[in-house]
Scaffold this motif. Structure first.
Motif, PDB file in Angstrom:
ATOM      1  N   ILE A 184       0.840  -1.199   0.000  1.00  0.00           N
ATOM      2  CA  ILE A 184       0.000   0.000   0.000  1.00  0.00           C
ATOM      3  C   ILE A 184       0.876   1.250   0.000  1.00  0.00           C
ATOM      4  CG2 ILE A 184      -1.683   1.309   1.324  1.00  0.00           C
ATOM      5  CD1 ILE A 184      -2.712  -1.375   2.408  1.00  0.00           C
ATOM      6  N   PHE A 185       1.878   1.227   0.867  1.00  0.00           N
ATOM      7  CA  PHE A 185       2.761   2.386   0.953  1.00  0.00           C
ATOM      8  C   PHE A 185       3.509   2.621  -0.350  1.00  0.00           C
ATOM      9  CE2 PHE A 185       2.325   2.550   5.541  1.00  0.00           C
ATOM     10  CZ  PHE A 185       2.391   3.906   5.733  1.00  0.00           C
ATOM     11  N   HIS A 215       1.406   4.431  -2.723  1.00  0.00           N
ATOM     12  CA  HIS A 215       1.332   5.844  -2.331  1.00  0.00           C
ATOM     13  C   HIS A 215       2.613   6.577  -2.711  1.00  0.00           C
ATOM     14  CE1 HIS A 215      -1.956   5.182   0.924  1.00  0.00           C
ATOM     15  NE2 HIS A 215      -2.315   4.780  -0.263  1.00  0.00           N
ATOM     16  N   THR A 246       3.429   8.540  -6.054  1.00  0.00           N
ATOM     17  CA  THR A 246       3.019   9.917  -6.336  1.00  0.00           C
ATOM     18  C   THR A 246       4.201  10.880  -6.244  1.00  0.00           C
ATOM     19  OG1 THR A 246       2.396  10.130  -4.035  1.00  0.00           O
ATOM     20  CG2 THR A 246       0.630   9.714  -5.589  1.00  0.00           C
ATOM     21  N   LEU A 247       5.291  10.428  -5.627  1.00  0.00           N
ATOM     22  CA  LEU A 247       6.443  11.314  -5.464  1.00  0.00           C
ATOM     23  C   LEU A 247       7.301  11.399  -6.722  1.00  0.00           C
ATOM     24  CD1 LEU A 247       7.883  10.655  -1.903  1.00  0.00           C
ATOM     25  CD2 LEU A 247       7.101  12.799  -2.823  1.00  0.00           C
ATOM     26  N   LEU A 307      -0.978  12.626  -9.682  1.00  0.00           N
ATOM     27  CA  LEU A 307      -0.706  13.842  -8.919  1.00  0.00           C
ATOM     28  C   LEU A 307      -0.220  14.966  -9.827  1.00  0.00           C
ATOM     29  CD1 LEU A 307      -0.835  14.820  -6.043  1.00  0.00           C
ATOM     30  CD2 LEU A 307       1.583  14.345  -5.823  1.00  0.00           C
ATOM     31  N   ALA A 360      -7.342  11.488  -4.321  1.00  0.00           N
ATOM     32  CA  ALA A 360      -7.560  10.742  -3.081  1.00  0.00           C
ATOM     33  C   ALA A 360      -8.534   9.591  -3.321  1.00  0.00           C
ATOM     34  CB  ALA A 360      -8.077  11.675  -1.993  1.00  0.00           C
ATOM     35  N   PHE A 383      -7.046   6.782  -5.191  1.00  0.00           N
ATOM     36  CA  PHE A 383      -6.121   5.994  -4.385  1.00  0.00           C
ATOM     37  C   PHE A 383      -6.840   5.124  -3.372  1.00  0.00           C
ATOM     38  CE2 PHE A 383      -2.507   8.039  -6.202  1.00  0.00           C
ATOM     39  CZ  PHE A 383      -1.543   7.055  -6.081  1.00  0.00           C
ATOM     40  N   ILE A 384      -7.974   5.591  -2.874  1.00  0.00           N
ATOM     41  CA  ILE A 384      -8.739   4.740  -1.960  1.00  0.00           C
ATOM     42  C   ILE A 384      -9.173   3.470  -2.700  1.00  0.00           C
ATOM     43  CG2 ILE A 384     -10.923   4.570  -0.704  1.00  0.00           C
ATOM     44  CD1 ILE A 384     -10.487   7.467   0.167  1.00  0.00           C
ATOM     45  N   THR A 423      -6.131   1.295  -3.196  1.00  0.00           N
ATOM     46  CA  THR A 423      -5.751   0.639  -1.952  1.00  0.00           C
ATOM     47  C   THR A 423      -6.663  -0.541  -1.666  1.00  0.00           C
ATOM     48  OG1 THR A 423      -5.041   2.790  -1.138  1.00  0.00           O
ATOM     49  CG2 THR A 423      -5.282   1.040   0.488  1.00  0.00           C
TER      50      THR A 423
END
Lengths: 278, 298, 241
Positions: A191-192, A195, A198-199, A215, A236, A239-240, A243
Motif C-alpha cells: 500500500i505504501f 502511495h 506519487t512522489l 498527482l 484521493a 487511491f482509496i 488501496t
C-alpha cells in the motif's frame, strides 16, 4: 454522459495517446476525472513492477541479512539501512542527479564520443522505477528478515527429520512460512509503495510532454483552475479504490498461503501487532 | 560572521568557504534543522493523541462514533500523505477562519465565497493581517503540525487499535470480575498494558514520520529541503557568493542527516522496547525475567 | 449585477479596515533578478525595491512573505497575503480569477537559451520550462517536447547537463545566466508573451488596486520605475515610454 468524449481525448493522454494539448480553458469535472485517471496508469505501472521485481530482491536481502558470512551480511545490512533510513523524496532527487551525470562521467571515451546511451535512466519510467524497486526491496527485505527469524523451530526440525536440506528445505519449508508470517506487513508495504509512486514527478524526475502521474495532472488542474479542492480529492478517491484493490488481492494471496492451516488458526485479518508498516 | 567577510568577492579558498557557510541564508538553513526537530517533537505526541482518540472511537459501543473512528483511519490510510498535504493546509486554514467568522461577525452580510475567493471579516482572519510576521509564521507552523498530526494520527490509531485488541482478554475479564466498570477497566488495565504491544508499530511510525519531513515545504514551512534547494541552486554574480549548481552536495548532506537521525532513533527505541517489555506477559518479558539474576524485581 | 453590488459592499467594508492594516506582499523568492532570497536570507530583487517604493508612495505598511509558486494564487484568494508581486505576467487565464494592477514591468520577451545551435521550435527539440508558467504553456503549443521542472533553476540545470536541448524562460532571467556561462547562448527568436507584469490582487480589493495603480502611475511619470528597470536589468532592457 459518461465523459465519453473526454475519455477518447484524454483517457490515454498520460501515455502520449490522444489530444496533444491538455485542456486549458472551460475545464470540466469530466476533464479532471479522466485525465487524473489516465495518470493513475503510471502509479499502477510503477507500483506493480517495483513490487514484482522487489519481491525477489527482498528475499535475497532477507537471506543476506541472515547470512553468517559478514561479506554477505554487511552489504545487505547497508543496502537496507540506506534505503530505509532516508526519505524517498531525497532518494529520488539524488538518483535523478546521479543518473543525469552517469553518461558524461563513464560513458564518454569508453563507448565513443557519444557515450553509452544511458539517457533512458533519467526518464521517470526507468529511473524512478529503479529507485522504487530498490526502496521497496529494502523495506520488504527487512520485513522478510523479521519473519525469517520467527520461523518456528519445530518447522525446521521437521524439515531436518524429513531429510530436507539446502535449497529444497528453503523452498518447501522456510520460504512459505516466512511469507505467511510476513504477509500482513508486506500488504502494508505494498500500500505504501503505491502511495510513494506519487512522489515520482514531485522530486527530481521531470515530466515529458506533459505525461505524468495522477498527482501531476491534479497539480496541473489546481494551477489552471486555481482551485485545489477538486483535483486533489479526485486523486484521493482514486487511491482509496487502488488501496482497496491491493488489499483484496493481497488477502486473497494470504488466504492461499494459509490454506493448509485449520480454519481456527488462520488469521482472520492482518494483525497490527509488531508488524512493520514501513 | 567573521570580520574578513565584508567583501566576499576578494576572498578565495577556505576563507571564502568559511564566509559562505556562515552567511545569512546558511544560518537560516542551519536553524531550519531545529524547525524540523521541533515539529517532530510537537507532532509525535499530538499524533499519538489523535491516534488514541481514533482507536478509542473505533472500539466504542456507540455506532456513529465507531464509524467515525473507522472512517478516519481507513481514509487517511488509503490516500498518499502528499495528496493531503497539498490541499489540507488551505482547507484547515479556511475552516478555522470560517468558524471564527461565524462567531465574531454575525452581522456580516457579504458572501464568504466569491468565486475562488474566500473572504471572511478582518476580525476573523487568522492571524490578523496587522499581526507581526512572527505570528504568521507561527500560525503556518501550527497548521503544518496539525496536518501532520491528523495524517499520522490515523496510522497511530491503526496501531493502537491493534494493541488494544492484543491485550489478553483474560486481563479484562479479571478486571470485570473485580467489579470494575468498563471505563475503569479501560483506564486501569487496557491502556497501561497496550503500550508494549503498540511499541513496535509506534517505533515504525516514528521512522515514517521522520522520513515524511522533507514534504514540510509543501505545507509552507521553510524546512531543510526548502533551504537546500534554495541555497544549492546555481547563483549568478547578482549574489555575493556566486557558485554553480551545488544542490547535489546539499541533498547529500540531508541524506547523511536523515541516516544518522534514523540510526539514533533505532537505538533509542530498541532500548525503550527492552525496558517496557520487563514484567510484561509477553515472550520478550519472559526472556528478560529468565535472564535477570534472582533478587528483588527492579 | 447583484454580485457586483455585493463585491462593492465587501470592498468598502474591507477598506475601512485597510487604513491601519498591513499589506502583505507575497512573492516567490526564487526568480532573480525579479525576486530572490539574498545571502542574508532576506527577500531582495527588482520587485522588492519597486514594492517598497510603491508602499512608501501609497503610505502603506508592507510586509514581505515568500510562498511556493504552485500555490501562490490559492493562497492569495484565501487571504493569506494581499498581493502577488512575483514576476507574474498578466494573462487572460489568471485575470479570470484575480485582478492585476497596471503593469510595473513592460511585456517582456521570453527567450530560448541552449548550449548548442538548434531550432527550439522543431518537433524533436526538448525544451525545459518551469511548471505552470506561460512559458510552459507556450512550449506545449509550439510542438516541441516540453520538459517541466518545479523551479527555473532546475530547468537551467537540465540544459547544462544535456537533459534538455534548451530552456524557455523570461529573457531577463536568462540574460545573467547566459552572460556568465560561455557554453550557453540564446537561440531562436524571442517571443513576447503576456501583457506585462502586474501586481496580482483579490478581485474584491478594488480599493487597494486603485491605490497601487496610482502609485505605479506616479513612478512611471517621474521616471523612477524606468531607472529601477535599467538598474536591475541593464541598459538594454525594455522600459516604459
Amino acid at each position: 454522459m459518461m465523459c465519453a468524449e473526454e475519455l477518447g481525448a484524454y483517457g490515454l493522454r498520460s501515455l502520449g495517446i490522444g489530444e496533444r494539448l491538455l485542456p486549458r480553458s472551460d475545464i470540466t469535472l469530466c476533464d479532471q476525472v479522466v485525465l487524473i485517471g489516465s495518470g493513475m496508469i503510471w502509479n499502477v505501472y510503477f507500483g506493480v513492477l517495483a513490487l514484482a521485481a522487489g519481491f525477489f530482491l527482498a528475499t535475497l536481502l532477507a537471506l543476506g541479512k541472515a547470512a553468517t558470512s559478514a561479506w554477505i551480511r554487511k552489504p545487505a545490512d547497508w543496502f537496507v539501512f540506506l534505503f530505509r533510513g532516508s526519505p524517498l523524496f531525497i532518494q529520488f532527487f539524488l538518483a535523478y542527479e546521479a543518473f543525469v551525470r552517469l553518461p558524461d562521467s563513464i560513458g564518454v571515451g569508453l563507448f565513443g564520443a557519444e557515450g553509452a546511451d544511458l539517457g533512458w535512466l533519467t526518464r521517470a519510467y526507468a529511473g524512478a522505477l529503479v529507485v522504487l524497486f530498490f526502496n521497496t526491496s529494502a523495506y520488504a527485505g527487512e520485513i522478510f528478515y523479521g519473519a525469517l527469524r520467527s520461523v518456528p523451530k519445530g518447522d525446521l526440525e521437521a524439515a531436518d527429520a524429513y531429510g530436507l536440506t539446502g535449497f529444497t528445505r528453503f523452498r518447501r519449508i522456510v520460504w512459505p512460512t516466512m511469507l505467511r508470517l510476513a504477509w500482513p506487513a508486506y500488504t502494508n508495504e505494498a500500500i505504501f509503495l503505491f502511495h510513494a509512486t506519487t512522489l515520482v514527478f514531485f522530486s527530481g524526475f521531470p515530466a515529458w510532454r506533459q505525461q505524468g502521474d495522477a498527482l501531476y495532472y491534479a497539480s496541473y488542474f489546481a494551477d489552471k483552475t486555481f482551485n485545489p479542492f477538486i483535483p486533489y480529492p479526485i486523486v484521493a478517491l482514486y487511491f482509496i479504490v487502488l488501496t482497496l484493490i491491493v488489499i483484496s488481492l493481497f488477502s486473497a494471496a494470504g488466504r492461499r498461503l494459509n490454506r493448509h492451516l485449520p480454519s481456527s488458526e488462520r488469521p482472520r485479518r492482518p494483525r497490527a501487532i509488531g508488524q512493520l508498516i514501513r | 560572521m567573521f570580520e574578513y567577510c565584508s567583501d566576499p568577492s576578494a576572498l578565495d579558498g577556505a576563507r571564502w568557504l568559511s564566509c559562505y557557510l556562515t552567511n545569512g541564508v546558511h544560518l537560516r538553513f542551519y536553524s531550519s534543522f531545529g524547525t524540523v526537530l521541533l515539529l517532530l517533537a510537537i507532532t509525535a505526541p499530538l499524533a499519538l493523541a489523535f491516534g488514541f482518540l481514533g482507536a478509542a472511537a473505533s472500539r466504542s459501543s456507540v455506532a456513529p462514533l465507531r464509524w467515525a473512528g473507522k472512517t478516519y483511519t481507513a481514509m487517511v490510510r488509503g490516500v498518499p500523505d502528499i495528496v493531503f498535504f497539498l490541499f489540507f493546509v488551505i482547507a484547515l486554514d479556511q475552516a478555522f477562519e470560517w468558524m471564527r467568522h461565524q462567531a465574531l461577525c454575525p452581522g456580516w452580510d457579504a458572501p464568504i465565497r466569491q468565486g475562488a475567493e474566500f473572504n471572511v471579516c478582518p476580525e476573523a482572519k487568522l492571524p490578523r493581517s496587522s499581526a507581526p510576521q512572527a505570528w504568521h509564521e507561527a500560525y503556518n507552523f501550527s497548521l503544518a503540525i496539525v496536518t501532520f498530526a491528523i495524517v499520522f494520527g490515523a496510522f497511530a490509531a491503526n496501531v493502537l487499535y491493534g494493541a488494544m485488541r492484543a491485550v489478553p482478554r483474560a486481563q479484562m475479564e479479571t478486571a470485570a470480575a473485580y467489579g470494575m466498570t468498563e471505563r475503569q477497566a479501560f483506564r486501569r488495565i487496557l491502556v497501561p498494558q497496550m503500550w508494549v504491544y503498540a511499541l513496535p508499530g509506534l517505533s515504525n511510525l516514528w521512522m515514517i514520520l521522520i522520513k515524511a519531513t522533507p514534504l514540510l515545504f509543501l505545507l509552507g514551512v521553510e524546512d531543510i529541503v526548502y533551504w537546500a534547494r534554495e541555497i544549492g541552486g546555481s547563483k549568478t554574480s547578482a549574489f555575493s557568493y556566486p557558485h554553480p549548481d551545488w544542490r547535489i552536495w546539499y541533498f547529500s548532506g540531508l541524506l547523511v542527516f536523515y541516516l544518522i537521525f534514523t540510526k539514533i532513533s533505532e537505538i533509542v527505541l530498541a532500548q525503550l522496547t527492552a525496558r517496557l517489555s520487563a514484567g510484561q506477559a509477553t515472550a520478550e518479558g519472559e526472556r528478560l525475567r529468565r535472564a535477570a539474576p534472582a533478587g528483588p524485581a527492579a | 449585477m447583484k454580485t457586483l453590488l455585493l463585491a462593492a459592499a465587501a470592498a468598502t467594508l474591507a477598506t475601512s479596515a485597510m487604513a491601519q492594516d498591513v499589506v502583505r506582499m507575497g512573492t516567490e523568492g526564487a526568480y532573480p533578478p525579479y525576486n530572490f532570497i539574498n545571502d542574508d536570507g532576506e527577500i531582495d530583487g527588482f520587485e522588492r525595491e519597486v514594492g517598497d517604493e510603491l508602499c512608501t508612495r501609497a503610505e502603506l505598511t508592507c510586509e514581505w512573505v515568500s510562498n511556493d509558486w504552485d500555490s501562490i494564487i490559492p493562497n492569495l484568494t484565501s487571504g493569506n497575503y494581499d498581493t502577488i508581486i512575483a514576476g507574474m505576467s498578466i494573462t487572460a487565464e489568471r485575470d479570470e480569477v484575480i485582478d492585476f494592477t497596471d503593469p510595473y514591468f513592460p511585456p517582456a520577451a521570453s527567450a530560448y537559451a541552449s548550449t548548442m545551435d538548434m531550432d527550439p521550435m522543431s518537433a524533436d527539440a526538448v525544451v525545459a520550462a518551469q511548471t505552470n508558467t506561460i512559458q510552459a504553456a507556450h512550449v506545449a503549443e509550439s510542438g516541441a517536447t516540453l520538459l517541466e521542472f518545479a523551479t527555473p533553476d532546475e530547468a537551467v540545470a537540465a540544459v547544462r547537463n544535456g537533459e534538455a536541448d534548451a530552456i524557455f524562460a523570461d529573457k531577463d532571467f536568462l540574460v545573467p545566466i547566459v552572460d556568465e556561462d560561455s557554453d550557453m547562448s540564446f537561440v531562436g527568436e524571442d517571443v513576447a508573451l503576456g501583457d506585462g507584469i502586474g501586481i496580482g490582487l483579490r478581485e474584491s480589493d478594488d480599493e487597494l488596486e486603485a491605490t497601487f495603480n496610482e502609485a505605479i502611475a506616479s513612478m512611471k511619470e517621474d521616471g523612477t520605475l524606468n531607472t529601477m528597470i535599467t538598474e536591475w536589468f541593464g541598459e538594454d532592457a525594455i522600459t516604459f515610454e
